[in-house]
Design a protein around this motif. Structure first.
Motif, PDB file in Angstrom:
ATOM      1  N   ARG B 110      -3.459  -6.241 -27.716  1.00  0.00           N
ATOM      2  CA  ARG B 110      -2.999  -5.641 -26.323  1.00  0.00           C
ATOM      3  C   ARG B 110      -1.627  -5.199 -26.354  1.00  0.00           C
ATOM      4  O   ARG B 110      -1.365  -4.069 -26.021  1.00  0.00           O
ATOM      5  CB  ARG B 110      -3.171  -6.745 -25.241  1.00  0.00           C
ATOM      6  CG  ARG B 110      -4.506  -7.060 -25.036  1.00  0.00           C
ATOM      7  CD  ARG B 110      -4.586  -7.893 -23.735  1.00  0.00           C
ATOM      8  NE  ARG B 110      -3.931  -9.503 -23.959  1.00  0.00           N
ATOM      9  CZ  ARG B 110      -4.509 -10.400 -24.651  1.00  0.00           C
ATOM     10  NH1 ARG B 110      -5.653  -9.986 -25.159  1.00  0.00           N
ATOM     11  NH2 ARG B 110      -3.985 -11.285 -25.026  1.00  0.00           N
ATOM     12  N   ARG B 111      -0.753  -5.944 -27.151  1.00  0.00           N
ATOM     13  CA  ARG B 111       0.629  -5.600 -26.978  1.00  0.00           C
ATOM     14  C   ARG B 111       0.945  -5.924 -28.409  1.00  0.00           C
ATOM     15  O   ARG B 111       0.601  -6.987 -28.951  1.00  0.00           O
ATOM     16  CB  ARG B 111       1.478  -6.210 -26.003  1.00  0.00           C
ATOM     17  CG  ARG B 111       1.442  -5.846 -24.837  1.00  0.00           C
ATOM     18  CD  ARG B 111       2.233  -6.804 -24.011  1.00  0.00           C
ATOM     19  NE  ARG B 111       1.573  -8.061 -24.295  1.00  0.00           N
ATOM     20  CZ  ARG B 111       1.955  -9.367 -23.641  1.00  0.00           C
ATOM     21  NH1 ARG B 111       3.099  -9.479 -23.047  1.00  0.00           N
ATOM     22  NH2 ARG B 111       1.075 -10.300 -23.916  1.00  0.00           N
ATOM     23  N   SER B 112       1.676  -4.933 -29.177  1.00  0.00           N
ATOM     24  CA  SER B 112       2.267  -5.228 -30.415  1.00  0.00           C
ATOM     25  C   SER B 112       3.768  -4.602 -30.684  1.00  0.00           C
ATOM     26  O   SER B 112       3.811  -3.397 -30.398  1.00  0.00           O
ATOM     27  CB  SER B 112       1.421  -4.902 -31.648  1.00  0.00           C
ATOM     28  OG  SER B 112       1.383  -3.508 -31.916  1.00  0.00           O
ATOM     29  N   ARG B 113       4.608  -5.220 -31.378  1.00  0.00           N
ATOM     30  CA  ARG B 113       5.786  -4.519 -31.747  1.00  0.00           C
ATOM     31  C   ARG B 113       6.154  -5.131 -33.151  1.00  0.00           C
ATOM     32  O   ARG B 113       6.147  -6.319 -33.611  1.00  0.00           O
ATOM     33  CB  ARG B 113       7.047  -5.053 -30.876  1.00  0.00           C
ATOM     34  CG  ARG B 113       6.916  -4.862 -29.317  1.00  0.00           C
ATOM     35  CD  ARG B 113       8.076  -5.340 -28.458  1.00  0.00           C
ATOM     36  NE  ARG B 113       9.340  -4.800 -28.941  1.00  0.00           N
ATOM     37  CZ  ARG B 113      10.484  -5.112 -28.252  1.00  0.00           C
ATOM     38  NH1 ARG B 113      10.538  -5.825 -27.557  1.00  0.00           N
ATOM     39  NH2 ARG B 113      11.683  -4.595 -28.735  1.00  0.00           N
ATOM     40  N   ALA B 114       6.594  -3.928 -34.024  1.00  0.00           N
ATOM     41  CA  ALA B 114       6.546  -4.052 -35.571  1.00  0.00           C
ATOM     42  C   ALA B 114       7.936  -4.018 -35.897  1.00  0.00           C
ATOM     43  O   ALA B 114       8.842  -3.419 -35.110  1.00  0.00           O
ATOM     44  CB  ALA B 114       6.058  -3.057 -36.226  1.00  0.00           C
TER      45      ALA B 114
END
Lengths: 249, 249, 249
Positions: B110-114
């Motif tokens: 749903r949410r991802s931050r790399a």
């Protein structure tokens, strides 16, 4: 987790990863040291082969945390007259059989002191001293407790005076890479190796290799025969014990 | 055990269960997070094969506890120019190489931050970043500590935009069951699969099957080709990479 | 580590050492008992074979610490109508399927009380009750918590009344030694065994043997066919299920 004063315990064995021996040994550690932390470092050492295993052990030992306790059991002579021993070695401790398994490690240490283990458990099986004898001793040493023992003359240990490098394959890893018993520090980059009739040149690592098969200094400091994304051992028909030579000049 | 605020750390690798790499990586975690709890989730991921492994990883990730940290190392390009990264993903964290291994997981989140990992250890071997780089980073993230890093545009990651399902075998388990990269939620019960020229129908599970060979939604949510009390992979000659098709209709 | 009141949890499975099932089960234990200590005792039990596995389990159980909890999953009938159960047995607890896996252990115990597990998790997969049902139950029992259950008549368990010894090979270890299902206490030293047409005499252990192939009482109390520094199973062509006979006289 460990009390701050407690030392990590590592196992090094030829027990195999699936069977009952590792956990039985770990349970025996926990009986003496309920808060101990046990890491199974290697369970697929060359079977029945303390000599080849000893070079792998010496290399892995250099990478362990200071004050690690190494419970090392490659012990085909269990139940015979080989001595049980422990060795204090540059702040770490090795516990296991006196069958040459510790010889290169002891030979390469700055300081080492060997002890014959005189302590015996209430019950000592005929075939599993790893569980019954070495595990409780390792647990007690990790906790800083006394273990009945007597100093040994290191020069009397089995394998004492063994060379620091073995020009053979000593281990095949899960990728089919072939570890040799040669310390990487002993071989210059421009040297080539000969193994099973094939000449192998150096690469810094897998990404840097322009050759399919190459040698490099692996992550535990040994010369390793490797291949890019394939099994070097299968390609070259290597097994533990295969001889490795440095090509002249 | 973990402080109440500490997160479980899982490893996902192609290291194999017997060799030294798992415990070396665990020891590197413990050096940074002495009370961490490390579970070796999978050590027999497809070797040298981040693409197939990535679909298995995405499926297993969905089953992990909230706030789990996943130390995932299938890293044939180690020592090359692939980026080290971590991804925050619906409360969990993935740590490992930017080679596509995290693409389906990130795509399904749903949410991802790399983040690109900029931190470097004092000693970085050429061939084992799992131990030297990713393990200490995972340990620090599990403890809630800072790690020098920089945000990355997720669409620039290797494999970004990969499909959420792979119509291939991605894993063979110890029983010889063949995991596909297809999410079970994407296939209705009345659909039949074709693999190696054989048509395979659905069953709810092993006990419900009236066929020797069948497909079902396995315990990590993937479509799996299985057989009652025998190895489907051997029966059908399946290997990782075998293609799977949905039969029309 | 465990609270002083907490019991060690051991797993006994046919899951294999490399795959995801062991750690998934361990994570399910930790969800209910965050400080539990889980030891993976055996992961290569005979596949799909509760009967042979049951004799190995009974032997290993005798070596476990008092108050151990054994989470035992060899469960080819998962998802069918076999009961989930736990058995209190001389201070230890067994948790797993009612398919005969516990029969010899229960038969050899001084006291045993069996219970049908009535508790169910919020989510129960069709194929992995080890993770979804047995692991949380084992965790709760290890902590001394209640689990919804009902007493069972032990004589109604699958396999009740099974003999205490099985004259077959029940396990091959990593060395190629062949464990039989025969308790060592039941066979005198002067007896010879016949297996695959070969007659095998007794030795006290590996060092004491004057024969290449011999039988001895192994470290978990079973009669084992072994060979000095080689694989007896390969030499004699043994597999799990091979019949063993006592030679007359």
């Amino acid at each position: 987790m460990p009390e701050s004063s407690e030392r990590l315990i590592f196992t090094f064995t030829d027990f195999g990863p699936g069977g009952p021996y590792l956990a039985q040994m770990e349970a025996a550690v926990l009986a003496e040291a309920p808060s101990a932390r046990v890491l199974h470092l290697l369970s697929d050492a060359p079977r029945f082969d303390p000599k080849r295993a000893s070079y792998l052990l010496a290399a892995l030992l250099r990478e362990l945390p200071e004050r690690a306790v190494m419970l090392a059991v490659v012990d085909p002579g269990v139940g015979g007259d080989r001595l049980p021993l422990y060795i204090e070695l540059d702040g770490r401790v090795l516990v296991g059989p006196d069958n040459g398994l510790f010889a290169p490690a002891a030979g390469q240490a700055r300081r080492s002191r060997a002890y014959r283990i005189d302590w015996r458990p209430q019950r000592l099986s005929a075939s599993f001293h790893g569980r019954d004898l070495f595990a409780p001793v390792a647990a007690r040493l990790a906790r800083g407790l006394e273990v009945a023992s007597a100093p040994l003359d290191g020069s009397m240990l089995v394998g004492a005076g063994a060379p620091s490098d073995l020009f053979e394959v000593v281990y095949l890893d899960h990728y089919g890479n072939a570890f040799t018993g040669i310390r990487g520090s002993q071989v210059k980059d421009d040297r080539r190796l000969v193994i099973n009739g094939q000449v192998v040149s150096h690469a810094r690592n897998f990404s840097a290799s322009s050759h399919e098969i190459f040698w490099y200094r692996n992550s535990c400091g040994l010369v390793e025969i490797a291949a890019r994304e394939q099994a070097a051992a299968a390609r070259l028909g290597l097994e533990v014990g295969a001889e490795v030579a440095l090509l002249a000049g």
